[in-house]
Each structure stands twice: as C-alpha cells, then as structure tokens.
Scaffold this active site. Structure first.
Site, short mmCIF file in Angstrom:
data_model
loop_
_atom_site.label_atom_id
_atom_site.label_comp_id
_atom_site.label_asym_id
_atom_site.label_seq_id
_atom_site.Cartn_x
_atom_site.Cartn_y
_atom_site.Cartn_z
N GLY A 1 -8.62 74.42 -3.55
CA GLY A 1 -8.24 75.19 -4.72
C GLY A 1 -8.33 74.37 -5.99
O GLY A 1 -8.39 73.14 -5.94
N GLY B 1 -3.66 72.18 -10.03
CA GLY B 1 -2.47 72.86 -10.51
C GLY B 1 -2.09 74.11 -9.76
O GLY B 1 -1.19 74.84 -10.19
N GLY C 1 -0.91 74.11 -6.61
CA GLY C 1 0.19 73.86 -5.68
C GLY C 1 -0.21 73.32 -4.33
O GLY C 1 0.52 73.48 -3.35
N LYS C 2 -1.36 72.64 -4.24
CA LYS C 2 -1.81 72.12 -2.93
C LYS C 2 -0.87 71.02 -2.44
O LYS C 2 -0.44 71.03 -1.28
CB LYS C 2 -3.24 71.58 -3.06
N SER D 1 -25.71 82.02 -9.87
CA SER D 1 -25.04 83.31 -10.12
C SER D 1 -25.26 83.84 -11.53
O SER D 1 -24.86 84.97 -11.82
CB SER D 1 -23.54 83.19 -9.84
N LYS E 1 -13.56 84.65 -11.01
CA LYS E 1 -14.38 85.13 -12.12
C LYS E 1 -13.73 86.34 -12.79
O LYS E 1 -13.75 86.48 -14.02
CB LYS E 1 -15.78 85.47 -11.63
#
Length: 835
Positions: free
Chosen positions: A412, A415, A417-418, A738, A781
């Site tokens: 992730g 910031g 929260g890992k 993309s 996104k």
C-alpha cells in the site's frame, strides 16, 4: 596544632613518614599550594575525600575522611597547567574544621583547616616484640628477593630501604610511641602497591599501635607467602600444591588477576547453568552446548587482552543470550484480536478480515496440536520452553507439523497503516514486536551476517532481531521489502527467501552464529509500496494483502477518532480549546493534502495545535477555541489545491489522465500541440516519459493516423506537421501504458481543434486496433479523480468488475463509462458534442 592550608585528594594513598608526589590542577588546590609556600613555610595538610567523592564537591568538614597527614612541600615541577608537587610527609593528623579565611589570607572556597594531634597507645614490651618479629620478617623477605628475584609488592629497592631503616633504629625510648608508629608506616609504605583502601583506613583509624603492628606483620607474612608462591608458579609448579593455604592464595591471586583483566568467566558459568538445567526444560539444544564448550576452551588458551579473545567473548555472549527454545505465551482470542484491530484502525475491512482468518488458523492449529509441551521458565513471567523447537533427528530438524500459514506482505501507499497494522497483530497475539528496515539494503551479509573472520563482524538482522526480542516466536516486520537491491556484495533477497520459506527456515544458518537456528515459530510480516519492484521469486513465498487509499470519509473519521486525541495529548490541549467540525476537517483534506494516507493531514492538524498554544500563551485564547475555514486559511496559508478542479475554459489538446503510483492514485494532464516542420511526421515527447509510456504515445499516434478519416481529420497534413506531446511536472518520471486512451483523445482534440470538457478523465491501455485493455488501481484513480472534481471517467470494459471496490461516496459523484473500443469514447466526447 596550628592552622594551615589543605588539599583534598582521591584515588591515591599517602603514608605518613614517606615521600609522595601528587598531581595538582584544580584552582582550590593550586591556591592552597601557593599560600603554603608564601605564608606557611611550605607546610600543608593533605586530606582524603569521603567515599572517594570528587574534590570539587567538598562543601563541609564531613565531606572529608576523619584522618589525614601533615606534609611539607619539597619540590614543584610545572607541567603545563598542572603541577607535580613532591611532599615530605610527616605525622598523621585528625581533621577538626575547614575555613575560607586564615589571618590575612582568604579564598572563595574552604582551603584552610585546623587539626588535632593523634594520640596513640600500646604496651612497650609487646611493641618491642612485634618490632623484633617484623625485623626478622623483613630480613627474610629481603633474602627471598636476593634468591629468586621475585617481584613482591614494593620491589627490591623498597624492601632494602625498609631493612636499612629497621637496622639503624635500634634505640627506642619506652617514653614515646613515635618510633613504633614510624616503623609501622614504613612497612605499609613499602608494601603499598597491592594493599587496599580498606586496609589502609583500618590502620589510619586505629590508635592502638599493637593492633596496627599486627596488621603490618600480617602484611609481611603474606608478602613472603606470595613470594614463595610466585617462585613455584614461575618454575611451572614443579611440586603439588597440597597445602590448603597455598591453594587458597593461588586461587585468590587468579581471581584478582581476572578481576583486573575484567574476565568474569561468563562462558564457563553459562555452560554450568546449561548442564545443571533439568533435561525436560533445557533451553539450549545439545549442539549449542557443545559449540559453547569448544569456544570456551579456545578462549582459555588465548591471552585475555588479545583481539581474538574479545571476539570469542562476544561470540559466547551471543550464544548465551539468544532465546533458542524460549518462547512467549500467546493470546489466541479472536474477539480480542478484532477489538484491537478496530481500536487502532478505521476502515481497512478486507485487510482486517484476512488478518482474522490468518490468526484463526493459528488459533485452531494450536488447539489441534496441543502436543507442544511448554515448560515455564523460572523467574520469567509468560516465558516458556518449547520442547518441539530444535528437535534434532538424523541431522535434520523435524516437527510434528509443517507451519504452512503464509507469510503476509502488506502492500500500500505510504501512510496507510502498514506498520501499525503489523504492531496491532503483535499486540493481539501478545508477542514481542521487532521491526527490521530493509530499505536500501544491498549486502547479503545484512541478512545472513558476516563471517567471524572479518574485523567488526556482526550477526545479521534476523538473528539480531530475535536476540532483541528475547524469544523465538516474535512478530518480525520486514519493512520496505521492495526497496532492497543487489550489487557485487551479493543479493540480500536471495538470503531472505530462505527466511521466508516455511520449508527451509527451520534450519536457518547465520554466517556469524554458524549454528542452525529454527525460525519456524517466528511470524514474519513484510511491507511494500507497490508490486512493481518486488522480485518474482518472492511471489511464490508470500501472500499479498493490499491496503488501498483512504476515502474522504475514512480520512475524516481517522482524524476524528485517532489523530485528534493524539495531537491534543502531545500539545496539552483540551477538546474545548481545539473545536473542529467534520466539515472543516474535510475542507483541510480536500484543499491542503494530496495523499493516500493521513501523515500530512496529521502534520497539518498538529501545526494548527501549535499555533493555538502560542495564542494561549499570548493570552489571545482563553478556555475555548473554534476552528473554522477562515482560521484554517490564517494558520495554514492559502489553499494548496482546488477541490473543484480546473475551472478554466476547456482547451483543445488538453485531456485529464489518471495514474496509479506507489504513493496511491493521482491525476495529471496530457497536453498536445502541433506546428509546421520540415521533418516528416515528427513526434516530440517531453515530461520525463519512460519507455512504456513513450511507446504508448507512439501507438496512439499510429492509431489516429490510420483512422484519420473516421475521426474527421483526413485533411490534416501529418507529413509537414510536428506533433508535440507533453505531460506536466517534468521533474517526475512517468511510466505505464494506462494513458493510451488519453494520448489518443488529446491528439484528436488538438488536430480537430475540439476541446474536451475539464470534468472528463479516462484511463486504459490502447492497441493499434483501438481495443481498450484493462488497467490496475481503479479505486485509487477514482479517489484521485474525485479530489479534482471529475464527473465522468472512461474505464476499460474488463475493469467494470472492479467498480465493486470503489467507495459508494465516489460512485455517487462520478459517472463511470466502461468501453471496449476507443470508438465508444470518440462518439461520446466528439460526435455527441457536435450533435
């Protein structure tokens, strides 16, 4: 007795009736020396600080020992700012009082003193007998020196001078004790090298000369015994030391030597403790005890001060402090786990659900496999010996079951929260938590340790972490696992693969430890920011758990329930002094932050708190303070971002694109312009575009040229026109396929001179046939698009299934249009507009 200047000393013993040299450097002592020379004929008192205190701490008489000596300055040798002062020491005196002034002399501190005379007692006949015995012992000690040349206490010169003094002083008056007193102090001065402060002050504080003489004679006897013992040791112990007193003295000498060398025999004691432990509760595997014995034998053969000995001691210390079979008890309670996760984290429903499954399996397998025999460790709360660890059978570690629970990797943006999620898992299980930062690690030895042949060798991060935890079943967080790299020193990831494989980590071998260590009880959790930089071999060994970007509602809720309470506590504010509504929190999030997590939001809220504290101290705030949007703009400055997006008139060739990075979702603008050129079909790309993105732009242009008639630009002169594509924020590298549909739309817009509305964004890879291929990070996104006021997003048809992950609050404000081919986008934007 008269009053004189005095100096105080520590860590130096000075015997009466001797010559002593003292190094003087403190202002008080230098002043006392000067006064003694100029006004007191060089006479001075020398006192000892009580309990070996610092000289500067002397404030009153009770800070000094009761007895000192009177002396006369014989010589002063200047040595820079210091003075080496030679004293002719006279009789013992008793401290009475200290002063700052004495007659016409004065100083800022107490450097003058008054004393009383020390009166001695003792039977003349007994003292005469003692003196005769002492004289005989001195002669014997002197002869011992002559015979074996042994180094005994004061050495040959001191003993010879002592012998000479006793031979010369034959006439002693029965009316005075002075001669006996002088004799005693000469003996003590000659043997002063090894006798202790305790013995010294025992003699000083004793005014009965008979007892003092007994102490002095005992010192002579011990000196002779030690001299003879040295002779036997130096001749390789030719005779057996059967005498109990000799044996005691030898052991005492060895103890004193080891004490001086600071060799505390830790390794030998550790082996003793291991072998004395009960068989069913032994903490150390058998092969560890054998290795420790071998290393202890090596250490015994080394010189204690050698570098090899220090390396060996460090290695022994590591072996004895590692927990080996020691584990901590676990709190396998699902309700408690759920409570702790909800307490520390808001949202993150999918990660929480997976963690509950993860811990549920641990709980269930624990109940089904109660064969594990845990023996409590004496004197340590919640610590046990796990007998199933390090079970050695036919050279391999085998267990009744294989730990097949996958190793979690939390993926992730920063910031989200890992790290705190990993801490919560450790707290929920009641295990020790160890964090190992892997960002920037390039050397394999950081993981597996350095071999002990290298100078400054240390164990690797894994073994060091377990040593720090003190148990063999901690939760170890491998932070930033995607930031590792390899160079000529090896590949740390390859070493880490062994650690993370449950089939292999039962016999992990650190190069420094050089003994197999069972890591099967360790709960490894890794973190990373993106999938892109994680090497392929790691995918087979870990399970990925994705932590996505927080929504506006989630950020507001986190700020309300977690951040504000912490900020109020750190700044000592009350809730009334920091009143803020959810509306204002949302305003700060939209207009002052662009992040996936909440770190910057916390910094902004903390900044507001600090400014409130300043106002309180300036008495501009009393008991209550309400934060509104005006206060936010005053404290944080003008808005950094526009929550409504670009409100200017749409321009041809400018289209909104969406990207997914390691730091979450983001929006960007694609700009296209044209101008005449002599180069045929020139295409210029700027904005730090990397290979994949450059190829995507080339494909988009090729698709547009091949379908120019369909797009209404068949008359455009491609041959004599240069097309320039730019992606702003040129200092940041950009890559990925993309943006294909966005490039295509921007090119058509620029060539047809038709503007695309600012409220439209799109994402999707494009092929030469116009097919729109799926992309990743749709949720991130979408969140980025919602922050800039986008109302319509074109997405690949294959990503329609991923809309379930997009929060309802986002889907409520944004229209998602799934497309399979680019023609659908063209018709929606350009043809529908013309109609």
């Amino acid at each position: 007795m008269k009053k004189l200047p005095y100096i105080a000393i520590r860590n130096q013993l000075i015997a009466p009736y001797s010559t002593a040299t003292v190094k003087i450097g403190r202002p008080n002592s230098l002043a006392a020396i000067q006064f003694a020379q100029t006004g007191f004929n060089g006479e001075i008192y020398i006192f000892y600080t009580k309990d070996n205190k610092m000289v500067d701490s002397i404030k009153k008489t009770s800070d000094l020992e009761e007895y000192g000596v009177k002396a006369k300055i014989k010589e002063i040798v200047e040595q820079g700012k210091l003075q080496n002062v030679v004293f002719e020491v006279e009789e013992l005196v008793k401290v009475k009082e200290i002063y700052k002034e004495l007659g016409k002399y004065s100083f800022t501190s107490d450097i003058f003193a008054s004393v009383t005379e020390v009166e001695y007692s003792g039977n003349f006949d007994i003292l005469s007998d003692y003196r005769s015995k002492a004289k005989m012992l001195i002669e014997k000690l002197s002869n011992l020196h002559d015979e074996i040349g042994s180094y005994i206490y004061g050495g040959r010169r001191g003993i010879k001078e002592l012998e000479k003094a006793f031979s010369a002083n034959t006439n002693i008056s029965p009316l005075t004790h002075d001669s006996f007193n002088v004799d005693i102090w000469k003996i003590i001065d000659a043997l002063t090298i090894e006798h202790s402060w305790k013995e010294y002050f025992a003699i000083i504080n004793e005014t009965n000369l008979e007892k003092n003489y007994e102490l002095a004679i005992n010192m002579l006897i011990n000196a002779i015994k030690m001299g003879k013992l040295d002779e036997e040791v130096n001749s390789t112990m030719r005779g057996d030391l059967e005498n109990q007193q000799r044996d005691f003295l030898l052991r005492e000498r060895l103890r004193q030597i080891k004490k001086l060398l600071k060799d505390d025999e830790a390794g030998a004691k550790a082996i003793e403790n291991m072998e004395d432990a009960e068989e069913n509760a032994r903490q150390y595997p058998d092969y560890v005890i054998e290795a420790l014995k071998t290393e202890q034998n090596r250490l015994a053969s080394m010189m204690p001060a050698s570098p090899e000995a220090n390396i060996s001691k460090t290695y022994i210390d590591l072996i004895t402090t590692l927990p080996w079979k020691k584990v901590s008890g676990e709190l396998l309670d699902i309700d408690n786990v759920r409570k702790i996760l909800d307490k520390h984290h808001y949202g993150l429903e999918k990660p929480k659900e997976r963690i509950l499954e993860f811990i549920s399996v641990l709980t269930y397998t624990k109940k089904e496999n109660e064969k594990n025999e845990y023996v409590p460790v004496k004197g340590e709360e919640n610590r046990f010996i796990d007998k199933n660890l390090f079970v050695n059978k036919t050279g391999n570690f085998l267990k009744d079951r294989v730990n097949n629970i996958p190793i979690l990797t939390l993926i992730g943006p920063p910031g989200t929260g890992k790290t705190t999620l990993a801490k919560s898992i450790a707290e929920a299980l009641g295990r020790q938590f160890v964090k190992i930062s892997l960002g920037g690690v390039k050397d394999e030895s950081e993981i597996r340790g350095h071999r002990r042949t290298y100078v400054g060798a240390l164990p690797g991060k894994i073994i060091s972490g377990i040593k720090k935890a003190g148990v063999s079943n901690p939760v170890i967080l491998l932070d930033e696992i995607d930031k590792m790299s390899s160079d000529f020193r090896g590949d740390p990831l390859s070493a880490l693969l062994e650690v993370l494989d449950p089939e292999q980590n039962t016999n992990f071998q650190d190069h420094y430890l050089d003994l197999e260590y069972d890591l099967s009880k360790v709960l490894f959790i890794a973190t990373a920011n993106s999938f892109d930089s994680i090497p392929a071999p790691l995918y087979d060994r870990v399970e990925f758990l994705e932590l996505s970007t927080y929504t506006l509602i989630e950020k507001t809720r986190i700020a309300r329930t977690h951040l504000l309470s912490k900020i109020l506590s750190l700044n000592a504010l009350t809730e009334k002094q920091y009143q803020i509504t959810d509306e204002v929190l949302a305003y700060i999030i939209k207009n002052y932050t662009r992040e996936s997590g909440v770190r910057n939001l916390q910094r902004l809220l903390d900044s507001i708190a600090r400014k409130i504290v300043v106002r309180i101290l300036d008495k501009k705030v009393d008991k209550e303070f309400v934060i509104d949007k005006a206060i936010v703009r005053e404290f944080l400055g003008p808005e950094l971002y526009n929550e409504k997006g670009d409100e200017t008139q749409p321009k041809a060739g400018v289209v909104n694109a969406l990207a997914y990075t390691a730091y979450g979702g983001t929006s960007m603008t694609i700009e296209v312009t044209t101008f005449p050129t002599t180069a045929k079909g020139a295409l210029n790309l700027t904005g730090q575009l990397k290979d994949v993105m450059r190829e995507s732009a080339t494909i988009s242009l090729a698709y547009v040229r091949s379908n120019a008639e369909k797009f209404g630009i068949k008359d455009f002169d491609f041959e004599n026109t240069s097309i320039h594509i730019h992606v702003p924020e040129g200092a940041i590298q950009k890559d990925g396929p993309s943006a294909g549909v966005t490039f295509t739309t921007a090119i058509i817009s620029a060539l047809s001179k038709k503007a695309v509305p600012n409220t439209i964004a799109m994402t999707g890879e494009i092929t030469l046939r116009g097919k729109v291929l799926p992309i990743g990070g749709l949720k991130e996104k979408s969140l980025a698009a919602s922050q800039i006021g986008i109302k319509t997003i074109f997405i690949p048809k294959d990503n329609e299934k991923n809309l379930i992950d997009v929060p309802e609050e986002v889907k409520k404000d944004i229209k998602f249009v799934p497309v399979e081919y680019y023609d659908e986008i063209f018709k929606y934007i350009f043809e529908a507009k013309n109609k």
